[in-house]
Design an enzyme around this catalytic site. Sequence first.
Site, PDB file in Angstrom:
ATOM      1  N   HIS A 133      10.487  15.302 -11.321  1.00  0.00           N
ATOM      2  CA  HIS A 133       9.843  14.318 -12.179  1.00  0.00           C
ATOM      3  C   HIS A 133       9.051  13.319 -11.335  1.00  0.00           C
ATOM      4  O   HIS A 133       8.724  12.230 -11.789  1.00  0.00           O
ATOM      5  CB  HIS A 133      10.886  13.596 -13.039  1.00  0.00           C
ATOM      6  CG  HIS A 133      10.438  13.335 -14.430  1.00  0.00           C
ATOM      7  ND1 HIS A 133      10.369  12.073 -14.966  1.00  0.00           N
ATOM      8  CD2 HIS A 133      10.005  14.173 -15.418  1.00  0.00           C
ATOM      9  CE1 HIS A 133       9.929  12.136 -16.212  1.00  0.00           C
ATOM     10  NE2 HIS A 133       9.709  13.406 -16.508  1.00  0.00           N
ATOM     11  N   ASP A 164       0.028   7.575 -22.405  1.00  0.00           N
ATOM     12  CA  ASP A 164       0.805   7.243 -21.223  1.00  0.00           C
ATOM     13  C   ASP A 164       0.172   6.013 -20.568  1.00  0.00           C
ATOM     14  O   ASP A 164      -0.746   5.410 -21.123  1.00  0.00           O
ATOM     15  CB  ASP A 164       0.840   8.432 -20.250  1.00  0.00           C
ATOM     16  CG  ASP A 164       2.157   8.529 -19.497  1.00  0.00           C
ATOM     17  OD1 ASP A 164       2.490   7.572 -18.769  1.00  0.00           O
ATOM     18  OD2 ASP A 164       2.851   9.563 -19.625  1.00  0.00           O
ATOM     19  N   PHE A 301       8.840  15.812 -29.398  1.00  0.00           N
ATOM     20  CA  PHE A 301       9.663  16.874 -29.970  1.00  0.00           C
ATOM     21  C   PHE A 301       9.647  16.876 -31.503  1.00  0.00           C
ATOM     22  O   PHE A 301      10.294  17.715 -32.130  1.00  0.00           O
ATOM     23  CB  PHE A 301      11.116  16.739 -29.493  1.00  0.00           C
ATOM     24  CG  PHE A 301      11.288  16.916 -28.013  1.00  0.00           C
ATOM     25  CD1 PHE A 301      10.994  18.124 -27.400  1.00  0.00           C
ATOM     26  CD2 PHE A 301      11.742  15.867 -27.224  1.00  0.00           C
ATOM     27  CE1 PHE A 301      11.151  18.294 -26.034  1.00  0.00           C
ATOM     28  CE2 PHE A 301      11.904  16.020 -25.855  1.00  0.00           C
ATOM     29  CZ  PHE A 301      11.601  17.238 -25.262  1.00  0.00           C
ATOM     30  N   ILE A 312      15.333  21.786 -31.721  1.00  0.00           N
ATOM     31  CA  ILE A 312      14.818  20.702 -30.892  1.00  0.00           C
ATOM     32  C   ILE A 312      14.262  19.556 -31.738  1.00  0.00           C
ATOM     33  O   ILE A 312      14.162  18.408 -31.278  1.00  0.00           O
ATOM     34  CB  ILE A 312      13.727  21.245 -29.931  1.00  0.00           C
ATOM     35  CG1 ILE A 312      13.521  20.302 -28.739  1.00  0.00           C
ATOM     36  CG2 ILE A 312      12.420  21.501 -30.644  1.00  0.00           C
ATOM     37  CD1 ILE A 312      14.618  20.353 -27.736  1.00  0.00           C
ATOM     38  N   HIS A 352       4.349   8.377 -24.650  1.00  0.00           N
ATOM     39  CA  HIS A 352       5.064   8.818 -23.448  1.00  0.00           C
ATOM     40  C   HIS A 352       5.097   7.727 -22.378  1.00  0.00           C
ATOM     41  O   HIS A 352       5.186   8.009 -21.193  1.00  0.00           O
ATOM     42  CB  HIS A 352       4.375  10.074 -22.906  1.00  0.00           C
ATOM     43  CG  HIS A 352       5.201  10.874 -21.950  1.00  0.00           C
ATOM     44  ND1 HIS A 352       4.867  11.018 -20.619  1.00  0.00           N
ATOM     45  CD2 HIS A 352       6.342  11.580 -22.126  1.00  0.00           C
ATOM     46  CE1 HIS A 352       5.767  11.777 -20.018  1.00  0.00           C
ATOM     47  NE2 HIS A 352       6.670  12.137 -20.905  1.00  0.00           N
ATOM     48  N   GLU A 380      12.874  11.296  -9.278  1.00  0.00           N
ATOM     49  CA  GLU A 380      11.966  10.302  -9.851  1.00  0.00           C
ATOM     50  C   GLU A 380      11.330   9.449  -8.749  1.00  0.00           C
ATOM     51  O   GLU A 380      11.864   9.341  -7.643  1.00  0.00           O
ATOM     52  CB  GLU A 380      12.739   9.360 -10.795  1.00  0.00           C
ATOM     53  CG  GLU A 380      13.532  10.040 -11.897  1.00  0.00           C
ATOM     54  CD  GLU A 380      12.666  10.409 -13.102  1.00  0.00           C
ATOM     55  OE1 GLU A 380      11.442  10.103 -13.082  1.00  0.00           O
ATOM     56  OE2 GLU A 380      13.220  10.990 -14.051  1.00  0.00           O
TER      57      GLU A 380
END
Length: 446
Positions: A133, A164, A301, A312, A352, A380
Site C-alpha cells: 500500500h 482522492d 464496494f 462484498i 477515497h 504503508e
Amino acid sequence: MAFLLPHTALEHLPRFALTTGEFDCLPSAADFRHTLLKALNAAQQRIYIAALYLEQDEAGQEVLAAIYAAKQRNPALDVRILVDWHRAQRGRIGEHSVACNAAWYREQASQHAVEVPIYGVPTQTRELFGVLHLKGFIIDELVIYSGASLNNVYLHKQDKYRFDRYHLIRNPALADCMASFMLQNICNDEAVFRLDKPVPSTRSIRKEIRAFRSRLESTHYHLPRQQTVQQGMGITPIVGLGKGNPLNRLILQLLGHAQHRLVICTPYFNFPMAVLRAINRALRRGVEVTIIVGDKTANDFFIPETEPFKLIAALPYLYEMNLRRFAKRRQAQIENGKLNLCLWKDGDNSYHLKGMWCDAQHILLTGNNMNPRAFRLDLENALLIHDPEQGLQSHSHAEQQNILRHTTRISHYRQLESVRSYPLKVRTILTRLSRVRIDRMLNLML
C-alpha cells in the site's frame, strides 16, 4: 498502546526543507491524470511508481504506453514500477475472473524493444493478510503523492471518478529518498519478481516472502543528515509495516498533539481502537474534530439494489453501522459543534481520501486508511508536512473547501440509516455476522 514520543519530538523530526513554491495541490482526478501523463512525457532521468495496482483498462493502458514511449525516447531512463504481487495476478474483488494484469504486463513487454520493469511486491503470503500500500510517483525531481491507484475510475478517464488527494512536491532530496527506498529495500530483494517476465508461484517463495516482510518491518526512509533541517517548513517521509510501526505512532502522536482543530479523512469508517481513544481524548481537551468520510453509496464496494447482489456489497453498510454507533455515542459533541461528521457524495462517484490536518501546523499526506488493516497488515507510507509558520494555509484551506463542497454535515445520528432500513439481503448478512461476532473480525481484516 504504541509508545508515543514526547510532543517536542514532533516539532523536531528530521525533515527536508520545503518552500511554498515547491508544494501544490490538484483539485480533481482528471487534473491528476493530465499532470501525471505530462510528467511522464517529460521524464529525463527516472520514473519510479508505487501503487496498489496498474489496471488493464483505458487509463492504465494510457499510463503504461506513456512510460514505454518515454523509455523508447531515452533508453537510459531509469524505470521501476511497483505493484502488489497478489493483486496483479487476480481480477477485481466481486467480479468474475478475467485475464490478470500480470499477463497484460508480459504481453506488453513482448511487444516492445525496451524494458519497463514492473515488480510484484509480496508483503505477505496471502493478500488477505497484507498488501503493498506504498504510494508515490517519482518522476525526475517531482514527487506526485496520492492514495490513488491507476485505472479508469481513479484517473477519471470515463464517466465516473474516485476522489482522492493529489499533491505535487518538487523537492530533489525527497525524490531521491523515496526512490532509493524503493530500489534498495524492495526492487533488489529475493522475494520480489518482475511481473513483466515469467514468475514463480507464491507457494514456492513463501519462505522468501516471510523473510522479506520481516526485513520491511525494520526499514525506514534514510534522510541524510547533511540534507535535513530540524526546524521550519519541511517534509518528513515515513514508512510503516506491522503493529506499533513508526507511521502508526506518528498518527497517534498527531492526534494527541492537537490543541485546537483536527481534520481527518478516511474512506472506510473503521478506526483502530487506539485511534478512537485518541479522538475521544482530543474531544475532551476541547479540540474541534472534523471527520470527512464517504457516504455508503460513495464507497467503492457499493452495489445499487438494481444490480445483482454480491457479498462484498455488505461492506459499505458495515462501515455505516460503525459510523452510526460512533455518532450516537457522541451526539452531545455533534450538537455543540465540537464534532463534525461530514458525509461526501457526488452522484455515482466514489470517495477515497485519507490524511489529516492538525492545528494548522502539520499536514499528513498518506495512503493509510486509518483502519486496523492499515495499522497491522499493509505496507504503508506517508509524508508529514511541517508548517510552523502556516505558509501553506492557503493550500490547505483550498483543498479542504474543495473536499467539503460535496459533503453534508450530520447533525443527528438518526440521519444515518439503521440496519432495519437496509436491503433485505444486506440486513440478513449483517445480522448473521453480528450474532456470531464475525463482523468484528471483518473490521480487523477489511
